[in-house]
Write an enzyme that holds these catalytic residues in place. Structure first.
Site, PDB file in Angstrom:
ATOM      1  N   HIS A 144     -18.699   8.793   0.757  1.00 46.79           N
ATOM      2  CA  HIS A 144     -20.089   9.188   0.561  1.00 46.79           C
ATOM      3  C   HIS A 144     -21.010   8.171   1.239  1.00 46.79           C
ATOM      4  O   HIS A 144     -20.811   6.964   1.137  1.00 46.79           O
ATOM      5  CB  HIS A 144     -20.413   9.255  -0.935  1.00 46.79           C
ATOM      6  CG  HIS A 144     -19.799  10.424  -1.623  1.00 46.79           C
ATOM      7  ND1 HIS A 144     -20.359  11.684  -1.599  1.00 46.79           N
ATOM      8  CD2 HIS A 144     -18.653  10.541  -2.340  1.00 46.79           C
ATOM      9  CE1 HIS A 144     -19.598  12.523  -2.273  1.00 46.79           C
ATOM     10  NE2 HIS A 144     -18.550  11.855  -2.742  1.00 46.79           N
ATOM     11  N   ALA A 173       4.024   2.435  -5.955  1.00 48.26           N
ATOM     12  CA  ALA A 173       3.304   3.152  -7.008  1.00 48.26           C
ATOM     13  C   ALA A 173       1.853   2.698  -7.105  1.00 48.26           C
ATOM     14  O   ALA A 173       1.523   1.529  -6.899  1.00 48.26           O
ATOM     15  CB  ALA A 173       4.003   2.936  -8.348  1.00 48.26           C
ATOM     16  N   ALA A 191       3.022  -2.053  -4.711  1.00 49.47           N
ATOM     17  CA  ALA A 191       2.438  -1.294  -5.818  1.00 49.47           C
ATOM     18  C   ALA A 191       1.074  -1.853  -6.199  1.00 49.47           C
ATOM     19  O   ALA A 191       0.874  -3.068  -6.277  1.00 49.47           O
ATOM     20  CB  ALA A 191       3.374  -1.333  -7.018  1.00 49.47           C
ATOM     21  N   ARG A 211      -3.750  -7.172   1.886  1.00 49.83           N
ATOM     22  CA  ARG A 211      -3.641  -8.073   3.034  1.00 49.83           C
ATOM     23  C   ARG A 211      -2.172  -8.275   3.383  1.00 49.83           C
ATOM     24  O   ARG A 211      -1.281  -8.090   2.539  1.00 49.83           O
ATOM     25  CB  ARG A 211      -4.305  -9.420   2.739  1.00 49.83           C
ATOM     26  CG  ARG A 211      -3.667 -10.170   1.584  1.00 49.83           C
ATOM     27  CD  ARG A 211      -4.413 -11.456   1.281  1.00 49.83           C
ATOM     28  NE  ARG A 211      -3.787 -12.222   0.203  1.00 49.83           N
ATOM     29  CZ  ARG A 211      -2.771 -13.073   0.372  1.00 49.83           C
ATOM     30  NH1 ARG A 211      -2.274 -13.286   1.568  1.00 49.83           N
ATOM     31  NH2 ARG A 211      -2.266 -13.710  -0.676  1.00 49.83           N
ATOM     32  N   LYS A 214       3.605 -10.696   4.506  1.00 48.43           N
ATOM     33  CA  LYS A 214       4.917 -10.990   5.077  1.00 48.43           C
ATOM     34  C   LYS A 214       5.201  -9.959   6.160  1.00 48.43           C
ATOM     35  O   LYS A 214       4.527  -8.919   6.251  1.00 48.43           O
ATOM     36  CB  LYS A 214       5.993 -10.918   3.985  1.00 48.43           C
ATOM     37  CG  LYS A 214       7.340 -11.510   4.351  1.00 48.43           C
ATOM     38  CD  LYS A 214       8.268 -11.497   3.133  1.00 48.43           C
ATOM     39  CE  LYS A 214       9.626 -12.095   3.498  1.00 48.43           C
ATOM     40  NZ  LYS A 214      10.560 -12.049   2.329  1.00 48.43           N
TER      41      LYS A 214
END
Length: 217
Positions: A144, A173, A191, A211, A214
């Site tokens: 929006h 998840a 997750a 971020r 690894k």
């Protein structure tokens, strides 16, 4: 407590019976709800909203109990072979009560969308092959506009850049992926991460915002 045994043989029998039921549902729905070239397994209480020609599926597709798929969109919904849509996942490109049509979703072969996930494909969402999407994930291919503080945000319209997830990606998840993001091939998204920017190939990403922590070697 009185225990009971449940043999592997009986378990397999029940799975076969359930699969037969799902295939029968799939045969019925293929007449009026989707088009494709093979048998599809469809669970109980599945809702498919839209025109048959807008929902095209490949071979050996599985749509599990309670899933909701809306194909009303500009580009429609496209599933490749061996796609799995898990329980109570929602795929929604357009509003239920009119308005501008959304773009739609393309989901590549051997990819899956986890249980209770929400795929908001108002902007185009393209998901590649061999992509694993965990439960309760959210993808929103729309933002929006809100820059004008003197105007109601609801009246400022939206932007739709779209989302791209390339091949061979694992999304854990409860991950959220926002509009404009490209997740490069080979990435793992931990997750609970919120992905606001595009990733680099073979990276492992975590956090809010996500971020790179690894690299897969």
């Amino acid at each position: 407590m009185i225990g009971y045994s449940f043999s592997e043989k009986k378990y397999r029998f029940l799975l076969i019976v359930e699969l037969i039921k799902k295939i029968v549902r799939g045969l019925f729905l293929s007449i009026c709800k989707f088009s494709g070239n093979s048998i599809v397994a469809v669970g109980k209480h599945v809702t498919i909203l839209g025109r048959r020609r807008d929902f095209v599926i490949g071979k050996r597709v599985k749509i599990e109990d309670g899933a909701f798929i809306q194909s009303v969109s500009v580009d429609g919904i496209r599933f490749g072979d061996n796609v799995t849509i898990c329980q109570y996942a929602i795929i929604r490109p357009s509003g239920f009560y009119g308005g501008i049509l959304g773009s739609g979703l393309t989901l590549g072969k051997n990819s899956s969308i986890g249980a209770f996930s929400y795929i908001g494909c108002s902007g185009k969402i393209t998901i590649g092959d061999y992509v694993m999407i965990g439960p309760r994930c959210t993808m929103i291919a729309e933002n929006h506009n809100f820059s004008d503080a003197t105007e109601i945000m609801q009246k400022q319209g939206v932007t739709q850049k779209g989302i791209v997830i390339e091949d061979n990606v694992w999304i854990g998840a409860s991950v959220t992926i926002l509009d404009g993001v490209v997740i490069k091939s080979g990435c793992v998204i931990a997750a609970g991460a919120v992905v606001t920017k595009s990733t680099e190939q073979n990276g492992i990403y975590a956090g809010v915002p996500a971020r790179r922590i690894k690299e897969r070697i």
